[in-house]
Design a protein around this motif. Structure first.
Motif, PDB file in Angstrom:
ATOM      1  N   ILE A  32       0.854  -1.185   0.000  1.00 51.64           N
ATOM      2  CA  ILE A  32       0.000   0.000   0.000  1.00 51.64           C
ATOM      3  C   ILE A  32       0.892   1.237   0.000  1.00 51.64           C
ATOM      4  N   LEU A  33       0.809   2.030  -1.075  1.00 47.22           N
ATOM      5  CA  LEU A  33       1.677   3.195  -1.251  1.00 47.22           C
ATOM      6  C   LEU A  33       0.858   4.478  -1.211  1.00 47.22           C
ATOM      7  N   ASN A  34       1.325   5.464  -0.451  1.00 48.31           N
ATOM      8  CA  ASN A  34       0.706   6.789  -0.460  1.00 48.31           C
ATOM      9  C   ASN A  34       1.465   7.681  -1.438  1.00 48.31           C
ATOM     10  N   LYS A 228      -0.598  -4.321  -5.442  1.00 51.09           N
ATOM     11  CA  LYS A 228      -0.223  -2.987  -4.988  1.00 51.09           C
ATOM     12  C   LYS A 228      -1.436  -2.076  -5.044  1.00 51.09           C
ATOM     13  N   VAL A 229      -1.697  -1.379  -3.946  1.00 53.35           N
ATOM     14  CA  VAL A 229      -2.737  -0.361  -3.874  1.00 53.35           C
ATOM     15  C   VAL A 229      -2.039   0.993  -3.765  1.00 53.35           C
ATOM     16  N   VAL A 230      -2.374   1.905  -4.681  1.00 48.70           N
ATOM     17  CA  VAL A 230      -1.734   3.225  -4.714  1.00 48.70           C
ATOM     18  C   VAL A 230      -2.784   4.296  -4.457  1.00 48.70           C
ATOM     19  N   PHE A 231      -2.563   5.122  -3.441  1.00 48.26           N
ATOM     20  CA  PHE A 231      -3.395   6.308  -3.229  1.00 48.26           C
ATOM     21  C   PHE A 231      -2.843   7.434  -4.106  1.00 48.26           C
ATOM     22  N   CYS A 232      -3.714   8.107  -4.847  1.00 55.44           N
ATOM     23  CA  CYS A 232      -3.334   9.179  -5.777  1.00 55.44           C
ATOM     24  C   CYS A 232      -2.399   8.686  -6.875  1.00 55.44           C
TER      25      CYS A 232
END
Length: 361
Positions: A32-34, A228-232
């Motif tokens: 999980i990436l911000n 992978k989950v990417v915010f923005c």
């Protein structure tokens, strides 16, 4: 001498049955990436929660045992404040005031959903805005060699949100606002159909599930794939058909004429588009896709979002980043009125806001 040579035959078979009966495990890693410029408090159910500053990553491990399946939800929370005891509150996506979530998030929140180790050894995953939108999200496999499919909702939903759905934390789903069968599908029947609100979300995020009975895009990958989950994430949009050699971009480009009507030289700039020196009376023409950007303050800003909800273009002039030159923004082909900001703002700028380049906010 073999390991089992001295075991009685009955004991050997009992041991063999025990070994076979041990359930196999299937561990999946979800990174999980911000990628947002602001802090996001990542949340998972099951899994907990964690504060992620820009660029930080949280690795989540999900395990499915034997023939069982594993499912869950991942979302981002905004504008949170937590004490040392892990108690607090978030403006969007709040999960009962806990840093480490044990329940689902509160609307509005964009959700990444996964169902691991399903029938035929398959993982299913998708993005949902059934509970509204707060943060752009992309959900994709970590290794494109194993599976190249992805699901994304990355457009400016909050900025274009209908007034009646707006929330301090984002853009609500209509069920939260109106709480009736038309939007919530309380009756649980196939009569529940798309509405103008679900179509608003679908137009911006065609891959996402937009209402309870939506036939959205649920992607499938082999069980054991890492994700992978990417915010923005980036806001690039897909083609109408990657297999069609004659396919064109689903979101049309538009032609812009930029004319310098000032009596002095102006260095025009556009993102996307680039820049060009314009002497008085000169014009710069270029084509742009549906996107927008900003320069360094102070600057008068013309903003646009092309081919949005109901196939409309949106445009405005903004002084949020201050003022440097007078500006007009109007269609060249008619059909709707233009807007302008031509007052002497620099000449009347308060001393505390005055800057060498113009008038700051």
């Amino acid at each position: 001498m073999g390991l089992f040579q001295n075991l009685p035959i009955v004991s050997f078979f009992l041991l063999l049955i025990f070994i076979i009966s041990i359930p196999s495990t299937q561990a999946t890693r979800i990174e999980i990436l911000n990628n947002c410029s602001d802090t996001v408090w990542a949340a998972t159910n099951p899994g907990g929660g964690k504060k992620l500053n820009h660029g930080e990553t949280w690795n989540l491990t999900v395990t499915a045992y034997g023939n069982t399946t594993a499912g869950g939800r991942i979302w981002g929370r905004t504008n949170c404040a937590f004490g040392p005891d892990g108690l607090g509150k978030c403006e969007s996506g709040d999960c009962g005031g806990l840093l480490e979530c044990k329940i689902d998030g509160q609307s509005p929140n964009t959700v990444a959903v996964y169902l691991l180790n399903q029938t035929t050894d398959t993982d299913l995953f998708y993005v949902s805005v059934v509970e509204g939108f707060n943060i752009p999200i992309e959900f994709r496999p970590l290794s494109p060699k194993a599976c190249s499919k992805a699901s994304k909702c990355a457009e400016d939903v909050n900025g274009l949100c209908p007034m009646e759905l707006r929330d301090p934390g984002g853009c609500n789903n209509p069920c939260t606002v109106f709480s009736n069968d038309q939007f919530c599908c309380f009756s649980g029947t196939s009569i529940c159909e798309p509405t103008s609100y679900s179509m608003f979300f679908k137009d911006l995020c065609p891959e996402a599930f937009t209402y309870p009975f939506d036939v959205g895009q649920s992607n499938a990958c082999p069980a054991g794939t890492d994700y992978k989950v990417v915010f923005c994430p980036s806001r690039s949009r897909s083609k109408t058909s990657s297999s069609d050699t004659n396919s064109t971009d689903k979101y049309n480009t538009a032609n812009f004429d930029n004319r310098n009507n000032c009596n002095y030289t102006v260095w025009a700039a556009a993102v996307p588009g680039g820049g060009m020196l314009l002497n008085p009376g000169e014009t710069w023409t270029f084509d742009v896709p549906a996107d927008s950007g900003y320069g360094k303050a102070p600057n008068t800003l013309a903003e646009f979002a092309l081919n949005q909800f109901n196939n409309l273009d949106f445009f405005d002039i903004s002084l949020v980043d201050g003022f440097n030159v007078p500006m007009e923004f109007s269609p060249t082909s008619g059909g709707c009125r233009g807007i302008r900001c031509t007052a002497d703002i620099k000449g009347q700028c308060p001393n505390e806001l005055s800057a060498p380049g113009g008038c700051n906010m």
